[in-house]
Design a protein around this motif. Structure first.
Motif, PDB file in Angstrom:
ATOM      1  N   LEU A 178       9.583   3.313   9.485  1.00 12.02           N
ATOM      2  CA  LEU A 178      10.780   2.603   9.038  1.00 12.02           C
ATOM      3  C   LEU A 178      12.049   3.344   9.465  1.00 12.02           C
ATOM      4  CD1 LEU A 178       9.479   1.597   5.501  1.00 12.02           C
ATOM      5  CD2 LEU A 178      10.010   0.020   7.360  1.00 12.02           C
ATOM      6  N   ILE A 179      12.021   4.669   9.397  1.00  8.49           N
ATOM      7  CA  ILE A 179      13.159   5.445   9.898  1.00  8.49           C
ATOM      8  C   ILE A 179      13.289   5.242  11.405  1.00  8.49           C
ATOM      9  CG2 ILE A 179      14.133   7.769  10.165  1.00  8.49           C
ATOM     10  CD1 ILE A 179      12.601   8.548   7.603  1.00  8.49           C
ATOM     11  N   GLN A 180      12.160   5.240  12.100  1.00 13.13           N
ATOM     12  CA  GLN A 180      12.182   4.991  13.539  1.00 13.13           C
ATOM     13  C   GLN A 180      12.816   3.630  13.848  1.00 13.13           C
ATOM     14  OE1 GLN A 180      10.625   6.867  16.627  1.00 13.13           O
ATOM     15  NE2 GLN A 180      12.424   5.597  17.020  1.00 13.13           N
TER      16      GLN A 180
ATOM     17  N   GLU B 290       5.363   9.557   4.372  1.00  8.69           N
ATOM     18  CA  GLU B 290       4.156   8.908   4.865  1.00  8.69           C
ATOM     19  C   GLU B 290       4.434   8.360   6.274  1.00  8.69           C
ATOM     20  OE1 GLU B 290       1.217   8.674   3.483  1.00  8.69           O
ATOM     21  OE2 GLU B 290       1.664   9.503   1.496  1.00  8.69           O
ATOM     22  N   GLN B 291       3.385   8.111   7.028  1.00  5.83           N
ATOM     23  CA  GLN B 291       3.561   7.584   8.382  1.00  5.83           C
ATOM     24  C   GLN B 291       4.351   6.285   8.375  1.00  5.83           C
ATOM     25  OE1 GLN B 291       3.033   8.960  11.305  1.00  5.83           O
ATOM     26  NE2 GLN B 291       3.833   7.129  12.326  1.00  5.83           N
TER      27      GLN B 291
ATOM     28  N   ASP C 196      20.468  14.110  16.625  1.00  3.20           N
ATOM     29  CA  ASP C 196      19.234  13.338  16.684  1.00  3.20           C
ATOM     30  C   ASP C 196      18.519  13.427  15.347  1.00  3.20           C
ATOM     31  OD1 ASP C 196      19.418  12.389  19.281  1.00  3.20           O
ATOM     32  OD2 ASP C 196      18.368  14.097  20.160  1.00  3.20           O
ATOM     33  N   ASN C 197      17.528  12.563  15.141  1.00  2.00           N
ATOM     34  CA  ASN C 197      16.672  12.577  13.959  1.00  2.00           C
ATOM     35  C   ASN C 197      15.270  12.969  14.394  1.00  2.00           C
ATOM     36  OD1 ASN C 197      18.236   9.558  12.632  1.00  2.00           O
ATOM     37  ND2 ASN C 197      19.023  11.621  12.756  1.00  2.00           N
ATOM     38  N   VAL C 198      14.699  13.964  13.722  1.00  2.00           N
ATOM     39  CA  VAL C 198      13.473  14.607  14.184  1.00  2.00           C
ATOM     40  C   VAL C 198      12.448  14.674  13.054  1.00  2.00           C
ATOM     41  CG1 VAL C 198      12.485  16.759  15.064  1.00  2.00           C
ATOM     42  CG2 VAL C 198      14.716  15.972  15.902  1.00  2.00           C
ATOM     43  N   ALA C 199      11.233  14.205  13.326  1.00  2.00           N
ATOM     44  CA  ALA C 199      10.128  14.285  12.370  1.00  2.00           C
ATOM     45  C   ALA C 199       9.246  15.483  12.721  1.00  2.00           C
ATOM     46  CB  ALA C 199       9.301  13.003  12.409  1.00  2.00           C
TER      47      ALA C 199
ATOM     48  N   GLU D 147       0.819  -1.221   0.000  1.00  7.62           N
ATOM     49  CA  GLU D 147       0.000   0.000   0.000  1.00  7.62           C
ATOM     50  C   GLU D 147       0.852   1.270   0.000  1.00  7.62           C
ATOM     51  OE1 GLU D 147      -2.541  -3.282   0.861  1.00  7.62           O
ATOM     52  OE2 GLU D 147      -0.653  -2.674   1.824  1.00  7.62           O
ATOM     53  N   LEU D 148       2.040   1.214   0.640  1.00  8.48           N
ATOM     54  CA  LEU D 148       2.919   2.381   0.644  1.00  8.48           C
ATOM     55  C   LEU D 148       3.338   2.736  -0.771  1.00  8.48           C
ATOM     56  CD1 LEU D 148       4.758   4.503   1.986  1.00  8.48           C
ATOM     57  CD2 LEU D 148       6.487   2.708   2.234  1.00  8.48           C
ATOM     58  N   PHE D 149       3.727   1.753  -1.558  1.00 11.05           N
ATOM     59  CA  PHE D 149       4.227   2.010  -2.902  1.00 11.05           C
ATOM     60  C   PHE D 149       3.092   2.381  -3.852  1.00 11.05           C
ATOM     61  CE2 PHE D 149       6.840  -1.344  -0.856  1.00 11.05           C
ATOM     62  CZ  PHE D 149       7.889  -0.510  -0.493  1.00 11.05           C
TER      63      PHE D 149
END
Length: 429
Positions: free
Chosen positions: A186-188, A180-181, A400-403, A9-11
């Motif tokens: 996936l990054i998380q 997308e969420q 850090d990585n920040v959304a 569904e993501l793709f």
């Protein structure tokens, strides 16, 4: 693949967003990455092109995605072309996608073998006005290597010179910078794997350990937790090496009294983490190391608060520079006279903090986006200020990585130890 399957569904959603940006009566064509040679018969591990993965989830060499959303026959509106496997390939190289597997992965219902590509393309282009082709237009791209996409551009323009050609990059870059969420998840996950590696390091590190041993400890945890690889060449920089921004030799022994800078991230399902932490080799920061450390942490925390919708990278970096200037003044590293005499194009603080604070993060570590695009919910950034004092063998960078969300931001690395007290406590447990 080491990583678990991603829902198609993501793709499907990504392709729908992209196709809305195309002119009427268009075709867009995406190629996989090459398998890059080393010497003799050696090759580097395969790393899929980010754009074809973003739109299909296909993670295999010699693949092509064709999108023609207005084509009269709906069977030709989305087509995947794959290398046809056989018993010999299966023996020597291993399993390749079947047509059914490729459809299940991507959600593309028409899957053909690669030897059909030219005839199908000829059929599609007979009814098409615009051809969208892919190229690497990243602002920092300096590669002299000709890619599979580069070769295809030359081939296509030679064989179909009278069509109108368009650039894919501005369209897909604008999409890819808003995650997308599922992409943020996936990054998380890549960040969570990175955390596991870092916590292992806190238990393992002691004076006398070698930088490459610390790299190996990360590698062990990354692989056993399904990471594909390091997201980039890992930096394990002790003592004066911590002042070298892209130190990747990782060959020196960590001495008592050194700080060790780790700039390391895991890659999971082609999505990347990008973490920097600094620890004392002996488990205790000196007074001076702690002074610099706390200053950098304050800059990072204040910079993070500026990652909100509506800001832009140039405005953001200017504001972070003012925060860093304040900290360097308090540390006595620069003076008001230095500020009064500074070149506006290279402020005084740049002597000790010479790089940017943030970049987009996603399928590429330095992910694609316009430098001037306003921050929006769904963007993911690094936050990585640093202070580097070569004469003191102290280089501190914290990242850090920040959304970004509609109302602020989420720190995807909030569980990775960063406060000096916690790091010292874990190292001396």
């Amino acid at each position: 693949m080491k990583y678990l399957p991603i829902e198609q569904e993501l793709f499907i959603s990504n392709r729908a967003k992209f196709c809305k940006k195309l002119k009427t009566n268009s075709v867009a064509i995406f190629n996989s990455s090459d398998i890059m040679p080393t010497s003799a018969d050696g090759t580097l591990p395969f790393k899929q092109d980010a754009n074809i993965f973003y739109l299909s989830g296909i993670d295999q060499e010699e693949s092509i995605l064709l999108l023609a959303p207005d084509f009269p026959d709906e069977r030709f509106r989305e087509i995947l072309f794959l290398r046809e496997t056989n018993e010999e390939i299966a023996v020597w190289e291993g399993h390749k996608y079947t047509k059914e597997e490729a459809e299940n992965t991507s959600g593309v219902s028409t899957v053909k073998w690669l030897d059909e590509f030219e005839s199908v393309l000829n059929t599609v282009l007979a009814e098409t006005e615009h051809i969208y082709l892919d190229s690497n237009e990243h602002i920092r791209n300096g590669s002299s290597v000709e890619t599979r996409s580069d070769r295809f551009v030359k081939w296509c323009q030679k064989h179909y010179p009278l069509h109108e050609y368009q650039r894919i990059a501005p369209l897909i870059y604008d999409l890819r910078c808003i995650k997308e969420q599922r992409e943020i998840e996936l990054i998380q996950h890549a960040c969570d794997i990175t955390e596991i590696g870092f916590r292992r390091i806190l238990e393992f590190t002691k004076p006398g350990v070698w930088e490459y041993e610390l790299e190996a400890e990360f590698s062990y945890e990354f692989l056993r937790n399904r990471a594909t690889r390091f997201a980039y060449d890992p930096i394990v920089a002790s003592g004066g090496n911590s002042c070298v921004l892209h130190y990747i030799e990782n060959s020196q022994q960590c001495k008592d009294g050194d700080i060790i800078l780790f700039d390391i991230g895991a890659e999971y399902a082609n999505y990347n983490a990008d973490m920097t932490r600094v620890i004392p080799a002996n488990g205790r920061f000196t007074k001076r190391q702690r002074q610099i450390y706390d200053a950098v942490l304050r800059v990072k925390n204040e910079a993070t608060e500026l990652l909100t919708p509506g800001n832009t990278i140039p405005e953001y970096h200017k504001a972070v520079g003012e925060i860093m200037e304040r900290e360097l003044l308090a540390l006595g590293l620069i003076s008001k006279m230095d500020i009064d005499k500074q070149d506006p194009n290279w402020p005084a603080y740049k002597k000790y903090f010479m790089h940017g604070t943030s970049h987009h993060l996603g399928l590429n570590v330095h992910d694609v986006a316009s430098l001037y695009k306003k921050f929006e919910a769904g963007m993911v950034f690094t936050v990585e200020p640093g202070i580097y004092i070569p004469e003191e063998n102290i280089g501190i960078r914290l990242e850090d990585n920040v959304a970004i969300t509609k109302n602020g931001h989420i720190n995807l690395m909030k569980n990775i130890p960063i406060h000096a007290e916690e790091i010292e406590s874990l190292m001396n447990a």
